[in-house]
Design a protein around this motif. Structure first.
Motif, PDB file in Angstrom:
ATOM      1  N   PRO A 192      -6.496   3.799  -8.962  1.00 59.52           N
ATOM      2  CA  PRO A 192      -6.042   4.802  -8.270  1.00 59.52           C
ATOM      3  C   PRO A 192      -4.958   4.588  -7.025  1.00 59.52           C
ATOM      4  O   PRO A 192      -4.931   3.631  -6.522  1.00 59.52           O
ATOM      5  CB  PRO A 192      -6.984   5.670  -7.941  1.00 59.52           C
ATOM      6  CG  PRO A 192      -8.303   4.764  -7.684  1.00 59.52           C
ATOM      7  CD  PRO A 192      -7.672   3.499  -8.702  1.00 59.52           C
ATOM      8  N   ASP A 193      -4.232   5.639  -6.746  1.00 58.41           N
ATOM      9  CA  ASP A 193      -3.408   5.707  -5.247  1.00 58.41           C
ATOM     10  C   ASP A 193      -2.310   4.472  -5.430  1.00 58.41           C
ATOM     11  O   ASP A 193      -2.081   3.909  -4.367  1.00 58.41           O
ATOM     12  CB  ASP A 193      -4.188   5.500  -4.212  1.00 58.41           C
ATOM     13  CG  ASP A 193      -5.290   6.532  -4.118  1.00 58.41           C
ATOM     14  OD1 ASP A 193      -5.050   7.811  -4.083  1.00 58.41           O
ATOM     15  OD2 ASP A 193      -6.634   6.293  -3.653  1.00 58.41           O
ATOM     16  N   THR A 194      -1.941   4.350  -6.671  1.00 60.30           N
ATOM     17  CA  THR A 194      -0.629   3.324  -6.641  1.00 60.30           C
ATOM     18  C   THR A 194       0.646   4.013  -7.325  1.00 60.30           C
ATOM     19  O   THR A 194       1.511   3.041  -7.664  1.00 60.30           O
ATOM     20  CB  THR A 194      -1.228   2.038  -7.668  1.00 60.30           C
ATOM     21  OG1 THR A 194      -1.520   2.633  -9.154  1.00 60.30           O
ATOM     22  CG2 THR A 194      -2.482   1.466  -6.981  1.00 60.30           C
ATOM     23  N   GLY A 195       0.759   5.263  -7.283  1.00 51.31           N
ATOM     24  CA  GLY A 195       1.854   5.666  -7.487  1.00 51.31           C
ATOM     25  C   GLY A 195       2.171   6.464  -8.905  1.00 51.31           C
ATOM     26  O   GLY A 195       3.494   6.657  -9.441  1.00 51.31           O
ATOM     27  N   TRP A 196       1.003   7.077  -9.156  1.00 50.62           N
ATOM     28  CA  TRP A 196       1.126   7.657 -10.773  1.00 50.62           C
ATOM     29  C   TRP A 196       0.743   8.969 -10.479  1.00 50.62           C
ATOM     30  O   TRP A 196       0.208   9.667 -11.536  1.00 50.62           O
ATOM     31  CB  TRP A 196       0.266   6.825 -11.607  1.00 50.62           C
ATOM     32  CG  TRP A 196       0.630   5.299 -11.630  1.00 50.62           C
ATOM     33  CD1 TRP A 196      -0.228   4.511 -10.939  1.00 50.62           C
ATOM     34  CD2 TRP A 196       1.616   4.838 -12.194  1.00 50.62           C
ATOM     35  NE1 TRP A 196       0.571   3.368 -11.129  1.00 50.62           N
ATOM     36  CE2 TRP A 196       1.474   3.397 -11.799  1.00 50.62           C
ATOM     37  CE3 TRP A 196       2.721   5.006 -12.917  1.00 50.62           C
ATOM     38  CZ2 TRP A 196       2.694   2.378 -12.093  1.00 50.62           C
ATOM     39  CZ3 TRP A 196       3.687   4.272 -13.147  1.00 50.62           C
ATOM     40  CH2 TRP A 196       3.562   2.872 -12.708  1.00 50.62           C
ATOM     41  N   ASP A 197       0.662   9.594  -9.705  1.00 52.52           N
ATOM     42  CA  ASP A 197       0.323  11.143  -9.222  1.00 52.52           C
ATOM     43  C   ASP A 197       1.383  12.181  -9.112  1.00 52.52           C
ATOM     44  O   ASP A 197       2.503  11.643  -8.918  1.00 52.52           O
ATOM     45  CB  ASP A 197      -0.604  11.404  -8.127  1.00 52.52           C
ATOM     46  CG  ASP A 197      -1.888  10.227  -8.026  1.00 52.52           C
ATOM     47  OD1 ASP A 197      -2.112  10.068  -8.937  1.00 52.52           O
ATOM     48  OD2 ASP A 197      -2.209   9.915  -6.826  1.00 52.52           O
ATOM     49  N   SER A 198       1.350  13.317  -9.306  1.00 52.49           N
ATOM     50  CA  SER A 198       2.415  14.221  -9.450  1.00 52.49           C
ATOM     51  C   SER A 198       1.864  15.689  -8.860  1.00 52.49           C
ATOM     52  O   SER A 198       0.636  15.773  -8.774  1.00 52.49           O
ATOM     53  CB  SER A 198       3.025  14.264 -10.835  1.00 52.49           C
ATOM     54  OG  SER A 198       2.388  14.697 -11.834  1.00 52.49           O
ATOM     55  N   ILE A 199       2.769  16.627  -8.920  1.00 53.94           N
ATOM     56  CA  ILE A 199       2.529  18.006  -8.606  1.00 53.94           C
ATOM     57  C   ILE A 199       1.899  18.525  -9.633  1.00 53.94           C
ATOM     58  O   ILE A 199       2.201  18.543 -11.063  1.00 53.94           O
ATOM     59  CB  ILE A 199       3.731  18.831  -8.294  1.00 53.94           C
ATOM     60  CG1 ILE A 199       4.171  18.335  -6.934  1.00 53.94           C
ATOM     61  CG2 ILE A 199       3.610  20.151  -8.091  1.00 53.94           C
ATOM     62  CD1 ILE A 199       5.603  18.994  -6.484  1.00 53.94           C
ATOM     63  N   GLY A 216       0.731  -1.432  -0.167  1.00 51.47           N
ATOM     64  CA  GLY A 216      -0.176   0.136  -0.041  1.00 51.47           C
ATOM     65  C   GLY A 216       0.864   1.351   0.173  1.00 51.47           C
ATOM     66  O   GLY A 216       0.450   2.302  -0.026  1.00 51.47           O
ATOM     67  N   ASP A 217       2.253   1.328   0.260  1.00 50.54           N
ATOM     68  CA  ASP A 217       2.934   2.432   0.238  1.00 50.54           C
ATOM     69  C   ASP A 217       3.472   2.869  -1.192  1.00 50.54           C
ATOM     70  O   ASP A 217       4.398   2.506  -1.707  1.00 50.54           O
ATOM     71  CB  ASP A 217       4.324   2.114   1.041  1.00 50.54           C
ATOM     72  CG  ASP A 217       5.033   3.565   1.492  1.00 50.54           C
ATOM     73  OD1 ASP A 217       4.833   4.483   0.623  1.00 50.54           O
ATOM     74  OD2 ASP A 217       5.936   3.506   2.426  1.00 50.54           O
ATOM     75  N   HIS A 218       2.641   3.732  -1.902  1.00 51.41           N
ATOM     76  CA  HIS A 218       2.927   4.013  -3.332  1.00 51.41           C
ATOM     77  C   HIS A 218       4.176   5.013  -3.439  1.00 51.41           C
ATOM     78  O   HIS A 218       4.872   5.155  -4.511  1.00 51.41           O
ATOM     79  CB  HIS A 218       1.874   4.908  -3.827  1.00 51.41           C
ATOM     80  CG  HIS A 218       1.199   5.894  -3.158  1.00 51.41           C
ATOM     81  ND1 HIS A 218       2.099   7.400  -3.295  1.00 51.41           N
ATOM     82  CD2 HIS A 218       0.374   6.263  -2.294  1.00 51.41           C
ATOM     83  CE1 HIS A 218       1.179   8.165  -2.653  1.00 51.41           C
ATOM     84  NE2 HIS A 218       0.217   7.672  -1.861  1.00 51.41           N
ATOM     85  N   TYR A 219       4.674   5.454  -2.271  1.00 43.70           N
ATOM     86  CA  TYR A 219       6.038   6.083  -2.184  1.00 43.70           C
ATOM     87  C   TYR A 219       6.968   5.332  -2.665  1.00 43.70           C
ATOM     88  O   TYR A 219       7.918   5.342  -3.514  1.00 43.70           O
ATOM     89  CB  TYR A 219       6.296   6.678  -0.851  1.00 43.70           C
ATOM     90  CG  TYR A 219       5.763   7.973  -0.561  1.00 43.70           C
ATOM     91  CD1 TYR A 219       6.316   9.350  -0.518  1.00 43.70           C
ATOM     92  CD2 TYR A 219       4.481   7.998  -0.021  1.00 43.70           C
ATOM     93  CE1 TYR A 219       5.561  10.382  -0.113  1.00 43.70           C
ATOM     94  CE2 TYR A 219       3.557   9.019   0.297  1.00 43.70           C
ATOM     95  CZ  TYR A 219       4.481  10.360   0.198  1.00 43.70           C
ATOM     96  OH  TYR A 219       3.694  11.421   0.549  1.00 43.70           O
ATOM     97  N   LYS A 220       7.064   3.956  -1.798  1.00 43.81           N
ATOM     98  CA  LYS A 220       8.066   3.124  -2.087  1.00 43.81           C
ATOM     99  C   LYS A 220       8.036   2.215  -3.517  1.00 43.81           C
ATOM    100  O   LYS A 220       9.001   2.073  -4.434  1.00 43.81           O
ATOM    101  CB  LYS A 220       7.873   1.962  -0.916  1.00 43.81           C
ATOM    102  CG  LYS A 220       8.480   2.505   0.212  1.00 43.81           C
ATOM    103  CD  LYS A 220       8.440   1.135   1.392  1.00 43.81           C
ATOM    104  CE  LYS A 220       8.993   1.546   2.770  1.00 43.81           C
ATOM    105  NZ  LYS A 220       7.971   2.540   3.404  1.00 43.81           N
ATOM    106  N   TRP A 221       6.550   2.106  -3.920  1.00 40.30           N
ATOM    107  CA  TRP A 221       6.467   1.466  -5.237  1.00 40.30           C
ATOM    108  C   TRP A 221       6.906   2.273  -6.380  1.00 40.30           C
ATOM    109  O   TRP A 221       7.584   1.615  -7.383  1.00 40.30           O
ATOM    110  CB  TRP A 221       5.011   1.435  -5.222  1.00 40.30           C
ATOM    111  CG  TRP A 221       4.209   0.353  -4.548  1.00 40.30           C
ATOM    112  CD1 TRP A 221       4.845  -0.353  -3.694  1.00 40.30           C
ATOM    113  CD2 TRP A 221       2.893   0.216  -4.516  1.00 40.30           C
ATOM    114  NE1 TRP A 221       3.929  -1.183  -2.949  1.00 40.30           N
ATOM    115  CE2 TRP A 221       2.775  -0.606  -3.222  1.00 40.30           C
ATOM    116  CE3 TRP A 221       1.756   0.703  -5.022  1.00 40.30           C
ATOM    117  CZ2 TRP A 221       1.220  -1.222  -2.972  1.00 40.30           C
ATOM    118  CZ3 TRP A 221       0.499   0.242  -4.564  1.00 40.30           C
ATOM    119  CH2 TRP A 221       0.289  -0.573  -3.739  1.00 40.30           C
TER     120      TRP A 221
END
Length: 471
Positions: free
Chosen positions: A314-321, A59-64
């Protein structure tokens, strides 16, 4: 003389003033984590994890995101590899995260929860995996024990209006010493342009035990759920948006827009903005009536990779600023509420560092003297919750606002091992003040500066949030 480990007692503290501020004023304060995404079920049932991977990587999309960047196959991230194989993949990644906040967080978390001070890498991964996993399987490392180790006093999870709050009710009946609150997050009711909107409204209707065929019905259903959340101790709301919309419309226009969507017709961009504006104003007035704190997390550009969104969701590491325009509509929105004396306590978070001073200045427009720090510029969030981002947020708030009123840090995390982020924040905060004392920019007055540090780390939040309902 023995060489210091990487994580040592004065980590990030660059002079004696910073050390004194941290160790004597900040270090031992409890934690009020007023916004996170932890599982309330895990807290209420006091879950015990089987492996460090379950607690730390799932669940940690930072690490993913980090693992993908260094070329790790998805099989070892969200795929069917074993937990030990996934931990091995993460361990091989860690040395390559140097200068990313993940490098600091990883070693702080290993040190604080497991007394593990070796630098994690592919060579020691197996040993650390087995020793930490073995400890996690004991009652001393259950979810609540992990929170207790970090002196967490209050933790507020985030729930949709359709949630039953059964686990919050379970916790409320216990005298565990931990207060578990919730934040009301009705974003799905706002997303009228979504293909899932009508099915979500049907779900909301079932939970509210009423038909929702008109816009007035929708408002009534949400009002019922707000009352339900309030009766179960809720004192906060939260919204995650690109920016605040502000497109005015008459009640008739809003009613027609909702009816058009419920009949299966497509809406244009203006209609979507008009609906969002009307409903968000309605909700914010309700929050004011109940005396809640409203939070707005603004600015991310979500789900950029459509191919991977279809595969993983969603919420799997594909978001940005994102680079959305923020100031004008945010001002008009807050002013519309303030003009009716319906602006409740509000926290604004931004994800684009270019907007730091914009947000810090905006809050000052609506601090009317009724409450200390009524409108807050929230802590560095998501891509900005690292040393540089935290420092820039603190500086922006100090330069155009008042840091002495700031309610401090939150984890915004899905991981039970993320609470050393509060320590990280406190160390950055104390070092910032310590450097300015050393430079003569602040007085060497520990009574004054120490109180300011303690207020930011704990006491301002304790005063600002009404957690008495949970007792």
């Amino acid at each position: 003389m023995m060489e210091k480990t990487f994580i040592h007692k004065d980590f990030l503290l660059q002079n004696s003033f910073a050390e004194e501020l941290y160790h004597n004023y900040a270090k031992d304060l409890p934690i009020i984590d007023y916004h996170c995404h932890l599982s309330p079920e895990d807290i209420a049932t006091n879950r015990i994890f089987n492996t460090i991977t379950e607690a730390w990587i799932h669940g940690d999309h930072y690490k993913w995101r980090a693992m993908r960047t260094v070329g790790i196959s998805e099989q070892y991230i969200t795929g069917n590899a074993s937990d030990e194989e996934k931990f091995q993949a993460w361990s091989k990644t860690v040395p390559q995260t140097i200068r990313n906040p993940l490098y600091h967080w990883t070693h702080l978390e290993l040190a604080r929860y497991f007394d593990e001070f070796d630098l994690l890498n592919g060579k020691n991964a197996q040993t650390i995996y087995r020793s930490t996993s073995e400890r996690l399987r004991s009652n001393d490392f259950s979810c609540r024990s992990l929170l207790s180790k970090m002196k967490v006093e209050v933790v507020c999870t985030t729930e949709d209006p359709t949630d039953s709050l059964e686990y919050h009710q379970k916790m409320a009946k216990e005298n565990s010493g931990l207060l578990m609150g919730t934040s009301f997050r009705p974003d799905k009711a706002l997303l009228i342009g979504s293909g899932d909107f009508n099915s979500y409204i049907d779900d909301l209707a079932k939970v509210a035990d009423m038909d929702i065929s008109t816009y007035d019905d929708l408002c009534e259903a949400l009002a019922k759920r707000i009352a339900y959340f309030d009766a179960n101790g809720c004192t906060l709301s939260d919204h995650g948006l690109e920016n605040i919309p502000f497109e005015e419309a008459s009640p008739t226009e809003i009613a027609n827009i909702f009816a058009k969507k419920r009949s299966g017709k497509q809406l244009d961009g203006k209609e979507i903005k008009q609906f969002k504006t009307a409903l968000l104003l309605f909700l914010s007035e309700m929050y004011n009536d109940y005396g809640w704190v409203q939070q707005f997390h603004l600015g991310p550009l979500r789900n950029n990779n459509t191919r991977m969104l279809k595969i993983l969701g969603p919420d799997t590491g594909w978001d940005s600023i994102g680079d959305f325009s923020q100031a004008r509509n945010l001002s008009r929105f807050l002013d519309a509420l303030d003009s009716k004396n319906k602006l409740t306590k509000t926290i604004l978070y931004n994800s684009n560092p270019a907007d730091n001073e914009v947000f810090a200045a905006m809050v000052g427009n609506f601090n009317d003297g009724s409450i200390k720090g009524k409108v807050q510029y929230g802590s560095g969030w998501w891509f900005l919750d690292q040393k540089d981002g935290i420092t820039k947020q603190l500086n922006a708030l100090s330069n155009v606002g008042f840091i002495s009123c700031f309610v401090g840090m939150l984890t915004d995390s899905r991981s039970f091992l993320s609470f050393p982020r509060h320590e990280y924040f406190r160390r950055v905060l104390c070092n910032l003040f310590g450097e300015e004392i050393q430079n003569g920019e602040l007085p060497n007055d520990m009574e004054l500066i120490g109180k300011t540090i303690r207020d930011i780390c704990y006491f301002n939040a304790k005063e600002y949030f009404d957690f008495k309902k949970y007792k």
